[in-house]
Design a protein around this motif. Structure first.
Motif, PDB file in Angstrom:
ATOM      1  N   PHE A 447       0.817  -1.211   0.000  1.00  0.00           N
ATOM      2  CA  PHE A 447       0.000   0.000   0.000  1.00  0.00           C
ATOM      3  C   PHE A 447       0.853   1.265   0.000  1.00  0.00           C
ATOM      4  O   PHE A 447       0.328   2.368  -0.109  1.00  0.00           O
ATOM      5  CB  PHE A 447      -0.939   0.004   1.215  1.00  0.00           C
ATOM      6  CG  PHE A 447      -0.254   0.072   2.542  1.00  0.00           C
ATOM      7  CD1 PHE A 447      -0.080   1.276   3.194  1.00  0.00           C
ATOM      8  CD2 PHE A 447       0.229  -1.079   3.151  1.00  0.00           C
ATOM      9  CE1 PHE A 447       0.557   1.343   4.416  1.00  0.00           C
ATOM     10  CE2 PHE A 447       0.862  -1.026   4.369  1.00  0.00           C
ATOM     11  CZ  PHE A 447       1.033   0.195   5.006  1.00  0.00           C
ATOM     12  N   GLY A 549      -3.748   2.268  -0.678  1.00  0.00           N
ATOM     13  CA  GLY A 549      -4.117   0.872  -0.793  1.00  0.00           C
ATOM     14  C   GLY A 549      -4.652   0.318   0.506  1.00  0.00           C
ATOM     15  O   GLY A 549      -4.643   0.984   1.552  1.00  0.00           O
ATOM     16  N   ASP A 633      -5.104  -0.047  -8.365  1.00  0.00           N
ATOM     17  CA  ASP A 633      -4.388  -1.036  -7.535  1.00  0.00           C
ATOM     18  C   ASP A 633      -5.239  -2.289  -7.506  1.00  0.00           C
ATOM     19  O   ASP A 633      -5.733  -2.702  -6.482  1.00  0.00           O
ATOM     20  CB  ASP A 633      -4.157  -0.482  -6.133  1.00  0.00           C
ATOM     21  CG  ASP A 633      -3.089  -1.262  -5.371  1.00  0.00           C
ATOM     22  OD1 ASP A 633      -2.845  -0.909  -4.215  1.00  0.00           O
ATOM     23  OD2 ASP A 633      -2.528  -2.229  -5.924  1.00  0.00           O
ATOM     24  N   HIS A 636      -5.977  -5.255  -4.968  1.00  0.00           N
ATOM     25  CA  HIS A 636      -6.699  -5.110  -3.718  1.00  0.00           C
ATOM     26  C   HIS A 636      -8.183  -5.421  -3.870  1.00  0.00           C
ATOM     27  O   HIS A 636      -8.920  -5.412  -2.896  1.00  0.00           O
ATOM     28  CB  HIS A 636      -6.526  -3.697  -3.165  1.00  0.00           C
ATOM     29  CG  HIS A 636      -5.105  -3.408  -2.799  1.00  0.00           C
ATOM     30  ND1 HIS A 636      -4.417  -4.115  -1.860  1.00  0.00           N
ATOM     31  CD2 HIS A 636      -4.245  -2.471  -3.264  1.00  0.00           C
ATOM     32  CE1 HIS A 636      -3.189  -3.645  -1.743  1.00  0.00           C
ATOM     33  NE2 HIS A 636      -3.060  -2.649  -2.582  1.00  0.00           N
TER      34      HIS A 636
END
Length: 796
Positions: A447, A549, A633, A636
């Motif tokens: 993250f 994240g 991202d 995730h």
């Protein structure tokens, strides 16, 4: 370019060359004995060469041998006795008698000016000797949490960092022998501190800003773990071996330290091996309604070995050290999507084999140290010194036998100081401090982006006495550069734009300055009062700037200052100018340190402008995913599905003014030569100036202890009460009160040439169920239940 130990070679070579050019002269060999007022030997009395990092401990007969220059001043101290200063003359045989009562005066190596803890304007506590041995736990946070003003963020017994006056993370620096531990424990609470207490000599806790020597990451304080891995004194050959077993987690620990020297060469070796199963806890029900009497996935298997070699004369020293850490530990409460898909029942009894559903960390660290000191190299300078450390750190988080995330941190740190002779009554040090790191995070929990950090600083510390007053002033200026790669600012919502995402490289830099002034007043023999005022600036950390994240450890989606988030879940680049935190701190201390009754009372007030904190945005990860088929991202997404379709709340770093204030009180009363009673209490209040409490602030803590010390045995009982914490942030719940009762017993005896100590402890005797308010996983990770410990220490 990766950091290298030889990047600072010009400074190192300057000291080494000057050191080699000195005419090697023999130090005086001083032999002595330390006795109490009845003529009995005082074992483990500390003999220290004032103004230098040289000290030895008296043996079981109270005898010691130390190398020191002619005319040096020795400081002799022991727990429970008043200390003495002795100036060396032609008599190399010393007999020192200490009077019982009073507080042991300890040199704080992190002070920068060889100051004693009782003479500093800033509050400081030191854990050493038998007390350190008695309180040693597998983590630094749990080892220190009973000290006034210190709590633990407690991510289970395997990962626990100290909280100083409500502050932790990037505001509290963890040091090993004055240099950063260089792990990733400041980034996430589930990352363990690499330093360990079992082979250390003392742990120093500086509460309040310690930025002058250690940078803006120490705006909340410093924890300095001190060992002898790079020897700074010639010691007689000695070895200590310790083994212990604890029932609560089936813990088996063995540790060894060895020091020796011959002629002008000193060496040191230490190492330990520890293995535990899951920790027993009182029966509890977690936040998912599951009942258990064991903390799942809380096993630990770690080891370390360290060694060092130094050349020491009365003109200075040069030394090198090397250390290696291997550690594996389960991560309690660390849930992943695979756990839901594969089920929980098939592998419940296999935590020792690192089951498919158990997420665990595998850590390796190699650390290389180089240090030197040169005494009186030329007129006006008392000591030139440097210390450097090169660290290679790697941390894997493994799920179902596969590496899910890797954290790497290659760092180099060096500090060069010059201690000058007294000028117009002022004595002090000035120097240069360099820190470089190359941080990488790879995988589904990355993250934070890859970031290179360079920090350069100049500092000065000065001290002067005016009769009964001692003034202490200091200043530091620091420049920090960040270079982050792989930043994605734009999240496009249209399908046709989904493939247009691109990563950027960004740079930010900050210049932070700090000022401090303190005054210590010895207004009566055995008493002093201290006032410390400081203004400390802190640059935002890389994680606070660039995080973007899901952070499973905190169960949040973290978004840094560098991003803007609107109410539709759109993330873009922030156009707000980042501000430095500015902490304006006042500390007032009153101490009584002589006689049978001693105490320390601290009051503190900390006004922080632009305080950096995570604020709940009111959105969840589902709000991000609902706008795009392909998130920036995308790895995730599965986390969001696992957590009930992305119900991780999005917390966005913001800056607002905050105020923290509180008090700490500790006292000791020597009832008789054998008996001592202790009491302490601490509290901290932390809130945002525009309303609302800061999250995870520790509750009021109060404790008392009684100890009895006979000639060949000792015993202690300690009781600590944690009060209810109902001053909470909007997104957290109150935590109930609990109390912990601990017992300890030690027996001292000799067998042939072995000096032996057998000890037994009972932790949490009443099997109290306690939840730590400052923990991110408090509902899932209660404190360990009743546990019995047996151990033996041998010295020879």
């Amino acid at each position: 370019m990766r950091p290298s130990l030889f990047q600072f070679s010009p400074v190192a070579m300057l000291v080494v060359s000057a050191f080699s050019a000195q005419v090697v002269a023999q130090s005086i060999t001083v032999n002595g004995v330390v006795l109490d007022n009845d003529g009995k030997a005082i074992e483990q009395a500390r003999v220290h060469v004032h103004g230098r990092q040289q000290y030895v401990y008296a043996d079981k007969n109270g005898r010691f041998t130390i190398q020191a220059p002619a005319g040096a001043e020795l400081h002799i101290s022991a727990k429970g006795y008043g200390d003495q200063f002795v100036t060396l003359s032609n008599n190399n045989e010393l007999k020192v008698q200490l009077q019982s009562g009073g507080v042991e005066r300890i040199v704080v190596s992190a002070s920068g000016l060889h100051q004693y803890d009782l003479e500093m304007a800033n509050p400081v506590s030191v854990l050493s000797g038998e007390e350190l041995s008695r309180k040693t736990a597998p983590t630094i946070g749990e080892t220190l949490k009973s000290m006034p003003g210190v709590h633990s963020n407690y991510y289970g017994p395997v990962a626990s960092s100290p909280i100083l006056r409500g502050l932790d993370g990037p505001r509290v620096r963890i040091l090993n022998n004055g240099l950063d531990s260089a792990d990733v424990s400041r980034i996430g609470p589930d990352h363990a501190i690499s330093a360990d207490a079992i082979t250390t000599e003392q742990i120093e806790v500086l509460r309040g800003p310690a930025t002058l020597l250690y940078g803006s990451g120490a705006v909340g304080g410093v924890v300095n773990v001190v060992d002898n891995r790079l020897p700074r004194q010639l010691r007689p050959a000695s070895t200590q071996i310790e083994t212990r077993y604890s029932s609560g987690a089936d813990e088996k620990t063995a540790a060894m330290t060895h020091d020796g020297g011959q002629d002008q060469v000193a060496w040191h070796l230490d190492g330990f091996k520890r293995k535990t199963g899951n920790y027993d806890v009182p029966d509890f029900t977690n936040d998912q309604g599951e009942s258990s009497d064991q903390l799942a996935n809380s096993w630990l298997n770690n080891s370390a070995v360290n060694g060092g070699l130094s050349w020491i004369t009365d003109k200075g020293l040069i030394g090198f050290s090397i250390g290696h850490i291997d550690s594996e530990y389960g991560i309690p409460g660390h849930h992943h999507h695979h756990e839901e898909q594969d089920g929980h029942d098939e592998h419940d009894d296999d935590q020792d084999e690192h089951t498919e559903e158990a997420v665990f960390a595998k850590v390796k660290q190699d650390r290389y140290g180089l240090a030197g000191e040169l005494y009186k190299p030329f007129h006006g300078i008392e000591t030139l010194s440097f210390s450097s450390a090169l660290t290679r750190y790697q941390h894997h988080e493994i799920e179902e036998g596969v590496i899910g995330t890797t954290f790497k941190n290659d760092s180099f740190e060096s500090r060069f100081t010059a201690e000058h002779e007294t000028i117009a009554g002022w004595h002090g040090v000035f120097g240069y401090h360099l820190q470089q790191s190359d941080y990488q995070a790879i995988g589904e929990e990355a993250f934070t982006p890859d970031t290179k950090t360079d920090s350069h600083a100049l500092f000065v510390l000065e001290e002067r006495s005016f009769g009964d007053f001692t003034a202490q002033i200091g200043a530091r200026i620091e420049h920090v550069d960040y270079k982050a790669t792989g930043i994605e600012f734009e999240h496009h919502h249209e399908e046709e734009e989904a493939d247009e995402h691109h990563a950027e490289d960004v740079k930010h830099d900050f210049t932070a300055s700090s000022l401090s002034a303190g005054l210590v007043w010895n207004f009566q023999p055995g008493y002093n009062a201290a006032l410390s005022i400081s203004r400390s600036e802190r640059a935002p950390s890389a994680a606070e700037l660039y995080s973007n994240g899901a952070h499973i450890a905190t169960r949040t989606y973290e978004l840094g200052l560098a991003y803007n988030l609107d109410q539709d879940g759109e993330i873009s680049e922030s156009d707000i100018k980042f501000k430095k935190e500015v902490a304006n701190n006042i500390d007032l201390t009153l101490r009584k340190y002589e006689g049978d009754f001693t105490f320390t009372y601290n009051l503190f007030y900390n006004k922080v402008n632009n305080y950096l904190h995570m604020r709940d945005s009111g959105l969840t990860m589902a709000d991000l995913h609902s706008h795009a088929d392909e998130d920036h991202d995308h790895d995730h997404d599965d986390h969001g599905d696992h957590d009930e379709n992305g119900e991780f709340s999005i917390f966005h770093y913001q800056q607002q003014d905050a105020t923290l204030y509180g008090a700490e009180f500790a006292m000791a009363y020597q009832l008789s030569a054998e008996q001592q009673l202790e009491f302490f209490i601490d509290s901290v209040r932390a809130k945002l100036d525009n309303g609302g409490d800061l999250p995870r602030i520790p509750p009021v803590k109060v404790g008392t202890g009684y100890s009895y010390s006979a000639e060949d045995w000792s015993a202690n009982i300690d009781w600590t009460h944690y009060m209810k914490q109902n001053r909470v942030a909007a997104t957290e719940s109150a935590t109930g009160s609990y109390q912990i009762l601990d017992l300890g017993f030690s027996y001292y005896f000799n067998l042939n040439d072995l000096d032996l100590t057998a000890f037994a402890k009972v932790n949490n005797l009443t099997d109290e169920l306690g939840f730590v308010h400052s923990s991110f996983v408090k509902e899932d990770a209660p404190l360990p239940g009743r546990s019995f410990t047996l151990g033996v220490k041998a010295r020879f």
